[in-house]
Design an enzyme around this catalytic site. Structure first.
Site, PDB file in Angstrom:
ATOM      1  N   PRO A  49       0.846  -1.196   0.000  1.00 12.56           N
ATOM      2  CA  PRO A  49       0.000   0.000   0.000  1.00 12.56           C
ATOM      3  C   PRO A  49       0.879   1.242   0.000  1.00 12.56           C
ATOM      4  O   PRO A  49       1.751   1.384   0.856  1.00 12.56           O
ATOM      5  CB  PRO A  49      -0.791  -0.128   1.312  1.00 12.56           C
ATOM      6  CG  PRO A  49       0.067  -0.984   2.199  1.00 12.56           C
ATOM      7  CD  PRO A  49       0.785  -1.933   1.276  1.00 12.56           C
ATOM      8  N   MET A  50       0.681   2.121  -0.971  1.00  9.21           N
ATOM      9  CA  MET A  50       1.497   3.328  -1.100  1.00  9.21           C
ATOM     10  C   MET A  50       0.596   4.521  -1.385  1.00  9.21           C
ATOM     11  O   MET A  50      -0.123   4.538  -2.388  1.00  9.21           O
ATOM     12  CB  MET A  50       2.535   3.163  -2.214  1.00  9.21           C
ATOM     13  CG  MET A  50       3.605   2.141  -1.913  1.00  9.21           C
ATOM     14  SD  MET A  50       4.735   1.854  -3.309  1.00  9.21           S
ATOM     15  CE  MET A  50       3.722   0.755  -4.318  1.00  9.21           C
ATOM     16  N   CYS A 133       3.306   2.943   9.371  1.00 12.68           N
ATOM     17  CA  CYS A 133       3.587   4.236   8.764  1.00 12.68           C
ATOM     18  C   CYS A 133       4.236   5.176   9.774  1.00 12.68           C
ATOM     19  O   CYS A 133       3.670   5.431  10.834  1.00 12.68           O
ATOM     20  CB  CYS A 133       2.304   4.860   8.223  1.00 12.68           C
ATOM     21  SG  CYS A 133       2.566   6.461   7.421  1.00 12.68           S
ATOM     22  N   LYS A 173       0.169  -4.845   9.189  1.00  5.70           N
ATOM     23  CA  LYS A 173       1.442  -4.462   8.575  1.00  5.70           C
ATOM     24  C   LYS A 173       2.190  -3.587   9.569  1.00  5.70           C
ATOM     25  O   LYS A 173       1.655  -2.586  10.047  1.00  5.70           O
ATOM     26  CB  LYS A 173       1.239  -3.710   7.260  1.00  5.70           C
ATOM     27  CG  LYS A 173       2.548  -3.427   6.520  1.00  5.70           C
ATOM     28  CD  LYS A 173       2.304  -2.800   5.152  1.00  5.70           C
ATOM     29  CE  LYS A 173       3.597  -2.710   4.353  1.00  5.70           C
ATOM     30  NZ  LYS A 173       4.580  -1.791   4.922  1.00  5.70           N
ATOM     31  N   GLY A 255      10.459  -4.473   2.389  1.00 10.80           N
ATOM     32  CA  GLY A 255      11.581  -3.572   2.589  1.00 10.80           C
ATOM     33  C   GLY A 255      12.786  -3.947   1.752  1.00 10.80           C
ATOM     34  O   GLY A 255      13.366  -5.019   1.946  1.00 10.80           O
ATOM     35  N   GLY A 256      13.140  -3.092   0.794  1.00 12.81           N
ATOM     36  CA  GLY A 256      14.343  -3.301   0.003  1.00 12.81           C
ATOM     37  C   GLY A 256      14.264  -4.431  -1.000  1.00 12.81           C
ATOM     38  O   GLY A 256      15.292  -4.859  -1.534  1.00 12.81           O
TER      39      GLY A 256
END
Length: 425
Positions: A49-50, A133, A173, A255-256
């Site tokens: 989700p962005m 977040c 998350k 992540g990454g």
């Protein structure tokens, strides 16, 4: 159709906080990214989700490239849904987007239950609570996002209430931990123990059995959200340890992660899924082979980018026509909002930058239709690029000084093509 109403090492201290009840009363899921019968876990690949990116239009385009990927909405705050009578703007989506997860942000049990009640008729496959977040707008006033990691019992209560209201899967998350500044918590044993406590407290309610973990700390002061995605070090080993610590739970890693090789390495370590974020935005076509490479499907759902663009244009025109009727003032802005997701389809490809430039120029002319904007930009590209199937680098003879060029199937050719593409882009 729209829906409406690193090398692994042992950590200094293993977490011993998992309840005995969890050991005895939960069936252990598989430790690899597969489920019974050899089929891939539905969460094997997911798009993170962005905010400002994973709107329903990007999800539609992504679904054209993968029938299996798990897609997430942008985060929607519970207060937004509770205090608005018309929630179509935030909850409407196309039926082809399934499986899709709605991510909610909030810290009020009443608001989250109310938000879930409003979202339930839309038929989302799962609902996810944002506990990761680090933005000041989220982690400050109202205490939600990553700040919730300091309140595991509250998160347990929130997710339990959400699950009661939803009647379907609720997930979380989160980060591996939170800190007020970079380097403030150097005690990895303590950091990991706190993460275990967070997972254990929430999972004991029975409402959550799947955690998506961004393997970085969240720094709640002094770093921007963008810096929080880059500066805190990645500690993938924490997630690997959680797999052993909580064998009855599912864990996806985030992540990454940028390549298939990254994902295959994580999946081989036993994680149930890999969540990819910015890489999908920056190089969307790279992930057009998700279904065959990660899910074991015999074919990928789209033949090439020419077909992808034409199908997406059909969708975009329908969306634009709808907006002209329902939100005439918003329609001009939507036109660019729909096509912005196509801009990176030819990154590092010959004339890829020309495609993007021409698309932008045509969008600046208000009277140019969506179809003409895309068709005009496509004229800048080589036919070989447009027609190359997923996972295949286009061989364009004009890029080579020799009469025939190198064998497009050879490793040398692939290296040459990458360099030529970068030069020509």
């Amino acid at each position: 159709v729209m829906s409406s109403p690193a090398v692994r090492r042992t950590l200094p201290i293993r977490c011993m906080c998992m309840s005995e009840e969890a050991h005895h009363h939960h069936a252990a899921p598989p430790s690899a990214a597969t489920t019974g019968g050899g089929s891939a876990d539905p969460h094997t690949f997911s798009v993170a989700p962005m905010m400002d990116y994973t709107d329903r239009h990007l999800r539609y385009m992504t679904r054209l490239m993968s029938k299996k990927a798990m897609l997430y909405t942008e985060m929607v705050t519970s207060a937004t849904l509770v205090h608005n009578d018309n929630v179509e703007r935030w909850l409407r989506y196309n039926d082809v987007e399934h499986p899709t997860v709605l991510q909610l942000g909030g810290s009020s049990i009443d608001d989250l239950r109310g938000a879930v009640a409003k979202a339930k008729p839309y038929g989302y496959d799962e609902i996810n609570l944002n506990c990761g977040c680090p933005s000041d707008k989220v982690a400050g006033k109202g205490c939600f996002g990553a700040a919730l990691m300091r309140e595991p019992q509250l998160v347990a209560d929130l997710t339990s209430g959400m699950a009661d209201e939803f009647g379907g899967p609720v997930t979380v998350k989160c980060r591996i931990g939170v800190s007020d500044k970079v380097g403030a918590d150097e005690d990895e044993a303590k950091e990991y123990a706190e993460l275990c406590h967070f997972i254990d407290t929430i999972s004991k309610t029975g409402a959550v059995n799947h955690f998506v973990i961004h393997a970085r700390q969240a720094i709640l002061g002094g770093l921007s959200p963008d810096q929080n995605r880059k500066i805190p070090p990645l500690k993938y080993r924490y997630v690997y340890e959680l797999l052993e610590e909580f064998p009855h739970l599912k864990f996806s890693i985030n992540g990454g992660i940028e390549t298939y090789e990254d994902m295959e390495e994580h999946l081989a370590r036993g994680v149930h899924g890999c969540m990819v974020g910015r890489a999908v935005i920056n190089r969307p076509w790279l992930f057009s082979t998700v279904d065959t490479r990660l899910y074991g499907e015999s074919t990928d759902p789209i033949a090439n980018r020419r077909e992808l663009l034409m199908k997406y244009v059909d969708y975009a025109e329908e969306e634009y026509a709808r907006a002209l009727v329902e939100q005439a003032n918003y329609a001009p802005k939507l036109r660019r909002g729909l096509l912005r997701h196509t801009a990176n389809l030819f990154v590092a490809e010959p004339k890829g930058k020309k495609f993007r430039f021409e698309l932008d120029q045509r969008l600046n002319v208000k009277m140019t239709s969506i179809r003409d904007c895309v068709l005009g930009a496509m004229e800048e590209l080589h036919a070989e690029t447009l027609d190359a199937p997923p996972g295949v680098k286009a061989y364009i003879p004009d890029l080579y000084p020799g009469q025939n060029g190198p064998n497009p199937d050879s490793a040398a050719a692939a290296t040459h093509l990458d360099a030529a593409a970068a030069a020509a882009a």
